[in-house]
Design a protein around this motif. Structure first.
Motif, PDB file in Angstrom:
ATOM      1  N   ALA A  56      62.353  45.853  49.641  1.00  0.00           N
ATOM      2  CA  ALA A  56      60.918  46.435  49.611  1.00  0.00           C
ATOM      3  C   ALA A  56      61.036  47.609  50.682  1.00  0.00           C
ATOM      4  CB  ALA A  56      60.163  45.112  49.792  1.00  0.00           C
ATOM      5  N   HIS A  57      61.767  47.176  51.674  1.00  0.00           N
ATOM      6  CA  HIS A  57      61.600  48.351  52.669  1.00  0.00           C
ATOM      7  C   HIS A  57      62.135  49.657  52.256  1.00  0.00           C
ATOM      8  CE1 HIS A  57      62.980  50.182  56.539  1.00  0.00           C
ATOM      9  NE2 HIS A  57      61.497  49.927  56.940  1.00  0.00           N
ATOM     10  N   THR A  58      63.473  49.632  51.730  1.00  0.00           N
ATOM     11  CA  THR A  58      63.998  50.902  51.551  1.00  0.00           C
ATOM     12  C   THR A  58      63.096  51.661  50.121  1.00  0.00           C
ATOM     13  OG1 THR A  58      66.227  49.888  51.590  1.00  0.00           O
ATOM     14  CG2 THR A  58      66.129  51.825  50.024  1.00  0.00           C
ATOM     15  N   ILE A  59      62.596  50.903  49.259  1.00  0.00           N
ATOM     16  CA  ILE A  59      61.563  51.588  47.936  1.00  0.00           C
ATOM     17  C   ILE A  59      60.430  51.930  48.934  1.00  0.00           C
ATOM     18  CG2 ILE A  59      59.846  50.838  46.381  1.00  0.00           C
ATOM     19  CD1 ILE A  59      62.097  48.596  45.474  1.00  0.00           C
ATOM     20  N   ASN A  60      60.015  51.432  49.925  1.00  0.00           N
ATOM     21  CA  ASN A  60      58.796  51.936  50.690  1.00  0.00           C
ATOM     22  C   ASN A  60      59.107  53.119  51.146  1.00  0.00           C
ATOM     23  OD1 ASN A  60      56.106  51.863  51.885  1.00  0.00           O
ATOM     24  ND2 ASN A  60      57.135  51.482  53.704  1.00  0.00           N
ATOM     25  N   LEU A  61      60.233  53.177  51.864  1.00  0.00           N
ATOM     26  CA  LEU A  61      60.563  54.564  52.458  1.00  0.00           C
ATOM     27  C   LEU A  61      60.831  55.854  51.655  1.00  0.00           C
ATOM     28  CD1 LEU A  61      63.476  53.240  55.092  1.00  0.00           C
ATOM     29  CD2 LEU A  61      61.276  54.020  55.577  1.00  0.00           C
ATOM     30  N   ILE A  62      61.156  55.401  50.292  1.00  0.00           N
ATOM     31  CA  ILE A  62      61.303  56.381  49.175  1.00  0.00           C
ATOM     32  C   ILE A  62      60.195  56.773  48.595  1.00  0.00           C
ATOM     33  CG2 ILE A  62      62.095  56.744  47.001  1.00  0.00           C
ATOM     34  CD1 ILE A  62      64.590  54.633  47.453  1.00  0.00           C
ATOM     35  N   VAL A  63      59.121  55.762  48.475  1.00  0.00           N
ATOM     36  CA  VAL A  63      57.861  56.174  48.078  1.00  0.00           C
ATOM     37  C   VAL A  63      57.115  57.176  48.885  1.00  0.00           C
ATOM     38  CG1 VAL A  63      55.447  55.187  47.507  1.00  0.00           C
ATOM     39  CG2 VAL A  63      57.853  54.183  46.419  1.00  0.00           C
ATOM     40  N   GLN A  64      57.299  56.789  50.220  1.00  0.00           N
ATOM     41  CA  GLN A  64      56.599  57.582  51.314  1.00  0.00           C
ATOM     42  C   GLN A  64      56.907  58.823  51.558  1.00  0.00           C
ATOM     43  OE1 GLN A  64      53.915  56.396  53.026  1.00  0.00           O
ATOM     44  NE2 GLN A  64      53.908  54.629  51.754  1.00  0.00           N
ATOM     45  N   ASN A  65      58.317  58.808  51.327  1.00  0.00           N
ATOM     46  CA  ASN A  65      59.007  60.258  51.357  1.00  0.00           C
ATOM     47  C   ASN A  65      58.517  61.148  50.207  1.00  0.00           C
ATOM     48  OD1 ASN A  65      60.884  62.211  52.458  1.00  0.00           O
ATOM     49  ND2 ASN A  65      61.827  61.844  50.455  1.00  0.00           N
ATOM     50  N   ASP A  66      58.392  60.579  48.893  1.00  0.00           N
ATOM     51  CA  ASP A  66      58.184  61.313  47.943  1.00  0.00           C
ATOM     52  C   ASP A  66      56.542  61.510  48.086  1.00  0.00           C
ATOM     53  OD1 ASP A  66      60.902  60.999  47.102  1.00  0.00           O
ATOM     54  OD2 ASP A  66      60.304  59.707  45.325  1.00  0.00           O
ATOM     55  N   LEU A  67      55.827  60.896  48.376  1.00  0.00           N
ATOM     56  CA  LEU A  67      54.460  61.116  48.386  1.00  0.00           C
ATOM     57  C   LEU A  67      54.000  62.292  49.555  1.00  0.00           C
ATOM     58  CD1 LEU A  67      52.777  57.485  49.062  1.00  0.00           C
ATOM     59  CD2 LEU A  67      52.538  59.213  46.946  1.00  0.00           C
ATOM     60  N   LYS A  68      54.808  62.417  50.408  1.00  0.00           N
ATOM     61  CA  LYS A  68      54.900  63.633  51.245  1.00  0.00           C
ATOM     62  C   LYS A  68      55.568  65.000  50.419  1.00  0.00           C
ATOM     63  CE  LYS A  68      56.028  61.436  55.537  1.00  0.00           C
ATOM     64  NZ  LYS A  68      57.012  61.232  56.852  1.00  0.00           N
ATOM     65  N   LEU A  69      56.173  64.763  49.719  1.00  0.00           N
ATOM     66  CA  LEU A  69      56.622  65.955  48.944  1.00  0.00           C
ATOM     67  C   LEU A  69      55.672  66.416  47.710  1.00  0.00           C
ATOM     68  CD1 LEU A  69      60.340  64.830  47.969  1.00  0.00           C
ATOM     69  CD2 LEU A  69      59.690  66.461  49.555  1.00  0.00           C
ATOM     70  N   ILE A  70      54.814  65.664  47.555  1.00  0.00           N
ATOM     71  CA  ILE A  70      53.802  65.906  46.434  1.00  0.00           C
ATOM     72  C   ILE A  70      52.269  66.169  47.201  1.00  0.00           C
ATOM     73  CG2 ILE A  70      54.879  64.844  44.405  1.00  0.00           C
ATOM     74  CD1 ILE A  70      52.559  62.668  44.558  1.00  0.00           C
ATOM     75  N   GLU A  71      52.361  65.984  48.326  1.00  0.00           N
ATOM     76  CA  GLU A  71      51.094  66.227  49.225  1.00  0.00           C
ATOM     77  C   GLU A  71      50.436  67.563  48.889  1.00  0.00           C
ATOM     78  OE1 GLU A  71      49.582  65.810  53.607  1.00  0.00           O
ATOM     79  OE2 GLU A  71      51.499  65.552  53.386  1.00  0.00           O
ATOM     80  N   THR A  72      51.006  68.634  48.556  1.00  0.00           N
ATOM     81  CA  THR A  72      50.362  69.818  48.294  1.00  0.00           C
ATOM     82  C   THR A  72      49.734  69.969  46.958  1.00  0.00           C
ATOM     83  OG1 THR A  72      52.203  70.955  47.527  1.00  0.00           O
ATOM     84  CG2 THR A  72      51.645  71.202  49.974  1.00  0.00           C
ATOM     85  N   ILE A  73      50.199  69.319  46.135  1.00  0.00           N
ATOM     86  CA  ILE A  73      49.776  69.177  44.809  1.00  0.00           C
ATOM     87  C   ILE A  73      48.613  68.229  44.739  1.00  0.00           C
ATOM     88  CG2 ILE A  73      50.312  68.188  42.398  1.00  0.00           C
ATOM     89  CD1 ILE A  73      53.295  68.946  43.016  1.00  0.00           C
ATOM     90  N   GLN A  74      48.700  67.266  45.607  1.00  0.00           N
ATOM     91  CA  GLN A  74      47.448  66.492  45.580  1.00  0.00           C
ATOM     92  C   GLN A  74      46.156  66.986  45.945  1.00  0.00           C
ATOM     93  OE1 GLN A  74      49.061  63.150  47.723  1.00  0.00           O
ATOM     94  NE2 GLN A  74      48.976  61.762  46.348  1.00  0.00           N
ATOM     95  N   LYS A  75      46.447  67.932  47.241  1.00  0.00           N
ATOM     96  CA  LYS A  75      45.559  68.581  47.620  1.00  0.00           C
ATOM     97  C   LYS A  75      44.831  69.811  46.722  1.00  0.00           C
ATOM     98  CE  LYS A  75      46.948  68.247  52.630  1.00  0.00           C
ATOM     99  NZ  LYS A  75      47.428  68.742  53.691  1.00  0.00           N
ATOM    100  N   LYS A  76      45.773  70.330  46.148  1.00  0.00           N
ATOM    101  CA  LYS A  76      45.067  71.488  45.125  1.00  0.00           C
ATOM    102  C   LYS A  76      44.462  70.643  43.933  1.00  0.00           C
ATOM    103  CE  LYS A  76      48.990  74.706  45.635  1.00  0.00           C
ATOM    104  NZ  LYS A  76      50.027  75.381  44.860  1.00  0.00           N
ATOM    105  N   GLY A  77      44.725  69.552  43.445  1.00  0.00           N
ATOM    106  CA  GLY A  77      44.139  68.852  42.589  1.00  0.00           C
ATOM    107  C   GLY A  77      42.807  67.996  43.068  1.00  0.00           C
ATOM    108  N   LYS A  78      42.599  67.793  44.135  1.00  0.00           N
ATOM    109  CA  LYS A  78      41.488  67.366  44.805  1.00  0.00           C
ATOM    110  C   LYS A  78      40.535  68.631  44.724  1.00  0.00           C
ATOM    111  CE  LYS A  78      43.069  63.464  47.412  1.00  0.00           C
ATOM    112  NZ  LYS A  78      43.110  62.864  48.782  1.00  0.00           N
ATOM    113  N   LYS A  79      40.641  69.589  45.067  1.00  0.00           N
ATOM    114  CA  LYS A  79      39.833  70.960  45.337  1.00  0.00           C
ATOM    115  C   LYS A  79      39.457  71.393  43.788  1.00  0.00           C
ATOM    116  CE  LYS A  79      41.914  73.435  48.936  1.00  0.00           C
ATOM    117  NZ  LYS A  79      42.254  74.596  49.470  1.00  0.00           N
TER     118      LYS A  79
END
Length: 79
Positions: A56-79
């Protein structure tokens, strides 16, 4: 339980061994599951037990890292 010592691998190992002796289960432990922190994984290695990382901890680390990678896409989508 409050652990006042520095969280070095050796101090953690000593505290783990102390607790397991107090509970009279030292000889029953062969494998330990923990998070991926270096100090606790090193402490487990020092005891000679097998260490397994928490899935569970390993999966959480992977998800948190991947969320950082798509942060710019999320910001563009919110605009």
């Amino acid at each position: 339980m409050i652990f006042a010592e520095s969280h070095t691998a050796e101090n953690l190992r000593n505290e783990l061994l102390k607790s397991l002796r107090e509970w009279d289960i030292l000889k029953k432990v062969h494998c330990v599951i923990t998070d991926n922190a270096f100090n606790i994984t090193a402490a487990i290695r020092l005891t000679g037990w097998t260490h397994l990382p928490c899935l569970a901890h390993t999966i959480n680390l992977i998800v948190q890292n991947d969320l950082k990678l798509i942060e710019t896409i999320q910001k563009k989508g919110k605009k």
